[in-house]
Design a protein around this motif. Structure first.
Motif, short mmCIF file in Angstrom:
data_model
loop_
_atom_site.label_atom_id
_atom_site.label_comp_id
_atom_site.label_asym_id
_atom_site.label_seq_id
_atom_site.Cartn_x
_atom_site.Cartn_y
_atom_site.Cartn_z
N SER A 55 0.82 -1.21 0.00
CA SER A 55 0.00 0.00 0.00
C SER A 55 0.86 1.26 0.00
O SER A 55 0.36 2.34 -0.33
CB SER A 55 -0.92 0.00 1.22
OG SER A 55 -0.14 -0.01 2.40
N ALA A 56 2.13 1.16 0.35
CA ALA A 56 3.00 2.33 0.42
C ALA A 56 3.99 2.38 -0.73
O ALA A 56 5.08 2.92 -0.60
CB ALA A 56 3.74 2.34 1.75
N LEU A 57 3.62 1.82 -1.88
CA LEU A 57 4.51 1.85 -3.03
C LEU A 57 4.60 3.27 -3.59
O LEU A 57 3.60 3.98 -3.66
CB LEU A 57 4.01 0.92 -4.13
CG LEU A 57 4.18 -0.57 -3.87
CD1 LEU A 57 3.53 -1.37 -4.98
CD2 LEU A 57 5.64 -0.92 -3.75
N PRO A 58 5.79 3.72 -3.98
CA PRO A 58 5.91 5.06 -4.54
C PRO A 58 5.31 5.11 -5.95
O PRO A 58 5.23 4.09 -6.64
CB PRO A 58 7.41 5.31 -4.58
CG PRO A 58 8.02 3.95 -4.62
CD PRO A 58 7.08 3.05 -3.87
N ALA A 59 4.90 6.29 -6.35
CA ALA A 59 4.36 6.46 -7.71
C ALA A 59 5.49 6.31 -8.71
O ALA A 59 6.62 6.73 -8.46
CB ALA A 59 3.72 7.83 -7.83
N PRO A 60 5.22 5.69 -9.86
CA PRO A 60 6.28 5.54 -10.85
C PRO A 60 6.70 6.88 -11.43
O PRO A 60 5.88 7.77 -11.62
CB PRO A 60 5.64 4.64 -11.92
CG PRO A 60 4.18 4.69 -11.68
CD PRO A 60 3.97 5.09 -10.26
N THR A 61 8.00 7.03 -11.68
CA THR A 61 8.52 8.26 -12.27
C THR A 61 9.12 7.92 -13.62
O THR A 61 10.12 7.21 -13.68
CB THR A 61 9.60 8.88 -11.37
OG1 THR A 61 10.60 7.90 -11.11
CG2 THR A 61 9.03 9.36 -10.05
N PRO A 62 8.52 8.41 -14.71
CA PRO A 62 9.07 8.11 -16.04
C PRO A 62 10.50 8.65 -16.16
O PRO A 62 10.78 9.79 -15.83
CB PRO A 62 8.13 8.85 -17.00
CG PRO A 62 6.87 9.06 -16.21
CD PRO A 62 7.29 9.18 -14.79
N GLY A 63 11.40 7.81 -16.59
CA GLY A 63 12.80 8.19 -16.72
C GLY A 63 13.56 8.15 -15.42
O GLY A 63 14.76 8.40 -15.39
N GLY A 64 12.90 7.84 -14.34
CA GLY A 64 13.55 7.78 -13.03
C GLY A 64 14.24 6.45 -12.82
O GLY A 64 14.16 5.53 -13.64
N ALA A 65 14.91 6.33 -11.71
CA ALA A 65 15.65 5.10 -11.39
C ALA A 65 14.73 4.09 -10.73
O ALA A 65 13.78 4.44 -10.03
CB ALA A 65 16.80 5.43 -10.45
N ASN A 66 15.01 2.83 -10.98
CA ASN A 66 14.29 1.74 -10.34
C ASN A 66 15.13 1.20 -9.19
O ASN A 66 16.34 1.39 -9.15
CB ASN A 66 14.04 0.60 -11.34
CG ASN A 66 13.09 1.02 -12.42
OD1 ASN A 66 12.12 1.70 -12.16
ND2 ASN A 66 13.36 0.59 -13.65
N ARG A 67 14.48 0.49 -8.29
CA ARG A 67 15.21 -0.10 -7.17
C ARG A 67 16.12 -1.22 -7.63
O ARG A 67 17.07 -1.57 -6.93
CB ARG A 67 14.21 -0.63 -6.14
CG ARG A 67 13.41 0.47 -5.49
CD ARG A 67 12.31 -0.06 -4.63
NE ARG A 67 12.83 -0.92 -3.58
CZ ARG A 67 12.06 -1.53 -2.69
NH1 ARG A 67 10.77 -1.38 -2.72
NH2 ARG A 67 12.59 -2.29 -1.78
N THR A 68 15.87 -1.78 -8.80
CA THR A 68 16.69 -2.89 -9.29
C THR A 68 17.78 -2.43 -10.26
O THR A 68 18.52 -3.26 -10.76
CB THR A 68 15.80 -3.94 -10.00
OG1 THR A 68 15.13 -3.31 -11.08
CG2 THR A 68 14.82 -4.55 -9.03
N ASP A 69 17.87 -1.13 -10.53
CA ASP A 69 18.92 -0.63 -11.41
C ASP A 69 20.28 -0.73 -10.73
O ASP A 69 20.40 -0.52 -9.53
CB ASP A 69 18.67 0.83 -11.79
CG ASP A 69 17.51 0.99 -12.75
OD1 ASP A 69 17.11 -0.01 -13.35
OD2 ASP A 69 17.03 2.12 -12.89
#
Length: 172
Positions: A55-69
């Protein structure tokens, strides 16, 4: 007549080669001509992790970094005991560096000095690469800056003759 055609053809090839590939002059030419992928450019992603709360997932950011990058620079800084968050762009000047920055800029500073130096350096490299073309792409960096390079062994000897203590250096 045949020689005139050959000379004309060679002149056309020579003129077409003058402008090819010189539009974007970079400091180092690190391209490989093997046609194979670069082994070190292929980096697998980090493993997926389940978040603590869906329920506390952040909103996706286009062009932003992922946690798995992959973040190899940050990982290296963290392993060496540094603070990887200081590598983030746009964080501003850290509070620990304000004293040194104010001391260095006490006589004024130009906020656009990096852009001015980059433009001057690009113009210098364009002048230097005007007549340096070859059939095989080569790294022109050291040839362009050879007049500005210092000989470290020469300067080490000069300092030693002046009485300065200098560290040991490997043989030439």
């Amino acid at each position: 007549m045949r020689a005139a055609h050959l000379v004309g053809f060679l002149a056309l090839i020579g003129l077409s080669a003058c402008g090819a590939g010189k539009r974007d002059i970079t400091l180092h030419d690190l391209r490989t001509n093997s046609g194979k992928p670069e082994e070190f450019a292929i980096v697998p992603n980090k493993p997926l992790q389940e978040p603590e709360s869906f329920s506390a997932l952040p909103a996706p950011t286009p062009g932003g970094a992922n946690r798995t990058d992959q973040t190899p620079l940050k990982d290296a800084v963290a392993i060496l005991g540094g603070r990887p968050e200081r590598l983030d762009v746009g964080t501003g000047v850290p509070a620990s560096d304000t004293a040194i920055i104010s001391s260095a800029s006490r006589f004024g500073r130009d906020p656009a000095v990096r852009q001015d130096l980059a433009a001057d350096d690009l113009a210098f490299r364009k002048r230097r690469s005007l007549f340096t073309w070859s059939l095989v792409p080569t790294d022109e960096y050291y040839r362009a800056y050879r007049r500005q390079a210092l000989d470290p062994y020469d300067w080490m000897e000069r300092f030693r003759r002046a009485g300065a203590r200098t560290p040991a250096a490997p043989p030439e």
